[in-house]
Design a protein around this motif. Sequence first.
Motif, mmCIF file in Angstrom:
data_model
loop_
_atom_site.group_PDB
_atom_site.id
_atom_site.type_symbol
_atom_site.label_atom_id
_atom_site.label_comp_id
_atom_site.label_asym_id
_atom_site.label_seq_id
_atom_site.Cartn_x
_atom_site.Cartn_y
_atom_site.Cartn_z
ATOM 1 N N LYS A 1 0.952 -1.263 -0.460
ATOM 2 C CA LYS A 1 -0.011 0.219 0.247
ATOM 3 C C LYS A 1 0.725 1.237 0.141
ATOM 4 C CE LYS A 1 -3.603 -2.079 0.480
ATOM 5 N NZ LYS A 1 -4.469 -2.556 -0.812
ATOM 6 N N ASN A 2 0.480 2.559 -0.704
ATOM 7 C CA ASN A 2 0.909 3.896 -0.359
ATOM 8 C C ASN A 2 0.673 4.248 0.559
ATOM 9 O OD1 ASN A 2 2.623 2.731 -3.315
ATOM 10 N ND2 ASN A 2 0.417 3.505 -4.757
ATOM 11 N N VAL A 3 0.807 5.590 1.163
ATOM 12 C CA VAL A 3 0.881 6.232 2.459
ATOM 13 C C VAL A 3 0.343 7.255 1.607
ATOM 14 C CG1 VAL A 3 2.538 5.214 4.091
ATOM 15 C CG2 VAL A 3 3.171 6.749 2.592
ATOM 16 N N ASP A 4 -0.663 7.455 2.072
ATOM 17 C CA ASP A 4 -1.644 9.174 1.144
ATOM 18 C C ASP A 4 -2.298 9.721 2.331
ATOM 19 O OD1 ASP A 4 -2.961 6.973 1.611
ATOM 20 O OD2 ASP A 4 -4.252 7.202 -0.329
ATOM 21 N N ILE A 5 -2.154 9.141 4.012
ATOM 22 C CA ILE A 5 -3.034 10.440 4.583
ATOM 23 C C ILE A 5 -1.769 10.208 5.899
ATOM 24 C CG2 ILE A 5 -4.727 9.618 7.131
ATOM 25 C CD1 ILE A 5 -5.556 7.554 4.581
ATOM 26 N N PHE A 6 -2.315 11.350 6.581
ATOM 27 C CA PHE A 6 -1.561 11.634 7.772
ATOM 28 C C PHE A 6 -1.865 12.025 9.290
ATOM 29 C CE2 PHE A 6 1.175 14.830 10.326
ATOM 30 C CZ PHE A 6 1.901 14.543 10.251
ATOM 31 N N CYS A 7 -1.221 11.269 9.712
ATOM 32 C CA CYS A 7 -1.890 11.425 11.445
ATOM 33 C C CYS A 7 -1.442 12.610 12.815
ATOM 34 C CB CYS A 7 -1.522 10.277 11.852
ATOM 35 S SG CYS A 7 -2.132 9.873 13.952
ATOM 36 N N ARG A 8 -1.939 13.226 12.588
ATOM 37 C CA ARG A 8 -1.858 14.350 13.323
ATOM 38 C C ARG A 8 -1.603 14.145 14.653
ATOM 39 N NH1 ARG A 8 -6.980 19.381 12.943
ATOM 40 N NH2 ARG A 8 -6.167 19.705 10.648
ATOM 41 N N GLU A 9 -1.876 13.322 15.310
ATOM 42 C CA GLU A 9 -1.643 12.830 16.476
ATOM 43 C C GLU A 9 -0.565 12.269 16.598
ATOM 44 O OE1 GLU A 9 -4.701 11.382 19.649
ATOM 45 O OE2 GLU A 9 -6.402 12.444 18.215
ATOM 46 N N LEU B 1 0.327 7.600 6.720
ATOM 47 C CA LEU B 1 -0.302 5.824 6.775
ATOM 48 C C LEU B 1 -1.118 6.110 5.322
ATOM 49 C CD1 LEU B 1 -2.882 6.970 10.173
ATOM 50 C CD2 LEU B 1 -0.246 6.443 10.060
ATOM 51 N N CYS B 2 -1.210 4.250 5.281
ATOM 52 C CA CYS B 2 -1.622 4.159 4.352
ATOM 53 C C CYS B 2 -3.092 3.981 4.464
ATOM 54 C CB CYS B 2 -1.532 2.500 4.013
ATOM 55 S SG CYS B 2 -1.703 1.335 4.427
ATOM 56 N N LEU B 3 -4.071 3.719 3.297
ATOM 57 C CA LEU B 3 -5.477 3.139 3.697
ATOM 58 C C LEU B 3 -5.852 2.484 4.811
ATOM 59 C CD1 LEU B 3 -9.158 4.007 2.973
ATOM 60 C CD2 LEU B 3 -8.518 2.087 1.376
ATOM 61 N N LYS B 4 -4.918 0.785 4.649
ATOM 62 C CA LYS B 4 -5.286 0.082 5.809
ATOM 63 C C LYS B 4 -4.902 0.471 7.642
ATOM 64 C CE LYS B 4 -4.271 -4.951 5.479
ATOM 65 N NZ LYS B 4 -3.999 -6.009 4.910
ATOM 66 N N PHE C 1 -5.073 3.800 8.301
ATOM 67 C CA PHE C 1 -6.486 4.443 8.768
ATOM 68 C C PHE C 1 -7.193 3.816 8.826
ATOM 69 C CE2 PHE C 1 -10.472 6.385 7.274
ATOM 70 C CZ PHE C 1 -10.091 7.391 7.675
ATOM 71 N N LEU C 2 -7.944 2.582 8.595
ATOM 72 C CA LEU C 2 -8.879 2.411 8.600
ATOM 73 C C LEU C 2 -8.901 0.658 10.328
ATOM 74 C CD1 LEU C 2 -10.047 0.234 5.642
ATOM 75 C CD2 LEU C 2 -11.242 2.369 6.704
ATOM 76 N N GLY C 3 -7.202 1.564 10.843
ATOM 77 C CA GLY C 3 -7.361 0.028 11.728
ATOM 78 C C GLY C 3 -7.478 0.460 13.234
ATOM 79 N N LYS C 4 -7.388 -0.117 14.091
ATOM 80 C CA LYS C 4 -7.760 0.513 15.878
ATOM 81 C C LYS C 4 -7.304 1.209 16.033
ATOM 82 C CE LYS C 4 -10.655 -3.943 16.430
ATOM 83 N NZ LYS C 4 -10.837 -4.765 17.978
ATOM 84 N N GLU C 5 -5.662 0.992 15.838
ATOM 85 C CA GLU C 5 -4.079 2.129 16.583
ATOM 86 C C GLU C 5 -4.961 3.571 15.830
ATOM 87 O OE1 GLU C 5 0.445 1.896 16.443
ATOM 88 O OE2 GLU C 5 -0.559 0.479 15.296
ATOM 89 N N HIS C 6 -6.005 3.581 15.265
ATOM 90 C CA HIS C 6 -5.530 5.244 15.327
ATOM 91 C C HIS C 6 -6.969 5.565 15.188
ATOM 92 C CE1 HIS C 6 -1.449 5.931 13.480
ATOM 93 N NE2 HIS C 6 -1.631 4.602 12.752
ATOM 94 N N LYS C 7 -8.041 4.967 15.552
ATOM 95 C CA LYS C 7 -8.887 5.408 15.597
ATOM 96 C C LYS C 7 -8.825 6.754 16.442
ATOM 97 C CE LYS C 7 -13.302 2.631 16.859
ATOM 98 N NZ LYS C 7 -14.511 1.742 17.523
ATOM 99 N N GLY C 8 -9.951 7.291 16.276
ATOM 100 C CA GLY C 8 -10.825 8.453 16.917
ATOM 101 C C GLY C 8 -9.767 9.871 16.648
#
Length: 567
Positions: A77-85, A90-93, A95-102
């Motif tokens: 997977k390619n990364v295309d999302i950035f987690c601020r916290e 991140l990649c889409l997978k 993003f959908l995981g529990k680790e970054h929920k919320g």
Amino acid sequence: MATTSDEQAAGQHYLVCGIQDCQRNGQFYCNDCHQPMCEQCKDKHQKSPNNKNHDIVLYRQRKHRLPKEKCKLHPTKNVDIFCRECNTPLCLKCFLGKEHKGHEFDDLEEIYAEKYALWQGEFSKIQKNLLPTSEDLKTDIEEDVKEIQNIMESIRTSMKAEAESLKNLVDEVTSNKIKHTYTMEKSLLQMLKSQETTYNDYIKYLGKMSEKFQEYLSTTNQKLLSSNILKLKTIPETSKPVPPVFTAGQFNRDDVAKLLGRVNVPNTEPEKRKIQPMEAVSTPMKFTEKQMEQSKEKSDMKPTLSLSSSVTKVREYSVPGVDSAFHVSADKSGRLWASDDEGNLVLTDLQGNLLQKIKTTGEDDGFHTATQDRGLIYTDQDKKMIYRITPDTRITELIKTGDWTPVSIHSSRINGDILVGMREAKVTRYNNAGKEIQNIQRDNQGQELYKYPHYITENINGDICTSDWNKQAVVVVNKSGQHRFSYTGQGSRFSPYGICTDVLGHILVCEGLNNTVHLLDQDGGFLSFILSEQQGIRSPRGVCVDDENNLYVGQLNNKVTVYKNLE
């Protein structure tokens, strides 16, 4: 034979539309599809329901595409999302995981585009401002290096010339003192010779008396007794000469150093180099043909005549005894010397009354100059001689110029040196005693500096300024004779006559064709027409400035006008 598409590909010099089989100019860009588009394809693209929210901009305003980068946890997977916290891409997978929920997320492409624009701006600053400005400053420093080297070499040359002048003065004074010792010796020897003659005469007298005594002693006693006793003259008295005594001069190295000039660094704040501000950086404008034509018309226009507001006319009078005022020289007492093109040279008082008149071989040149001791020095072209007039009007010979014909002359207010412009095209410097110490004839490339330097003056920085009739220019060299600049006027033709400088280092020169007096700065930059026909000036020829910075302008009709408070 090439096809049309082949020709377009071969001659292509613009960005091609990214829509399949379209070869038109891709001047637009879809930030969502990341492809260039022509205007026609852009319209079609926006009409599609699937693309109605796409961001289409001009190509140069496009967002740069996010480079492809694989996720470390999910390599496919390619990364295309950035987690601020978590501050991590991140990649889409992920993003959908529990680790970054919320968590709060950003579009990584948006962040990349912002960062790219930021760095692109910084890069642009380097290319458009910082680098060119730094290179200009470096060039400025290199020019300063050359200027400092030239200045220091000029100072060294001046120091050598000054030392040579002092040596010449020492030799001259010593020679005069030695001549005086011969005079003293001659006088003492004449006195001793006279004493020697006195004793020679007395010795002859004693010889004659001895013969008489012998004659009497050899006679009979009766004759000796009847003779009168002869009386002898006493020995003449003489005095021993008092020999002169040499008293050595009292001087040391410091005394000699005080006689010579010295080099000091002025106690002034160094001028900071100018750095162009960022906001002043702009892309060069492209002028239309009409604007370019208007610009050309403006550049072809003659400068507007203007009179300095600080110049005020205080008096005007006709000079008696001359037909014109081709050259004027003001002395310390306020009196004025003026000359015409017929060789008439007159001295007047402040009211224009004639005090003295001399007939010379001078012509329409600056052939006389007032001196600091209220005297005058003038040239005689036919005799190739320079004369001095003392304050009590006595005329004495000062300098013989040999094969060179003196046409212009100036007495330095800095050191009393005499600068002479020669018709055969050179400038010669003499010291105040008339000894030749410098010749200026060619520039560093061996080219002749002058053709006919018929007026000459000196600026406050030691520059020698000449008005050259045949070159139609003001030619300026520094004290060492190195060419600084030439000024050729503000129109197609320039006819320079009288020239002088003021207390601020400005150069003023009369121009005969347009009836103007030009005001230049110390480096030859044109400042203004300080006088013109608008102020009643007709054919200005002679110009000078007195010790109070009053400006005297002589005209072809023998009028001299005085202006006050030249600044």
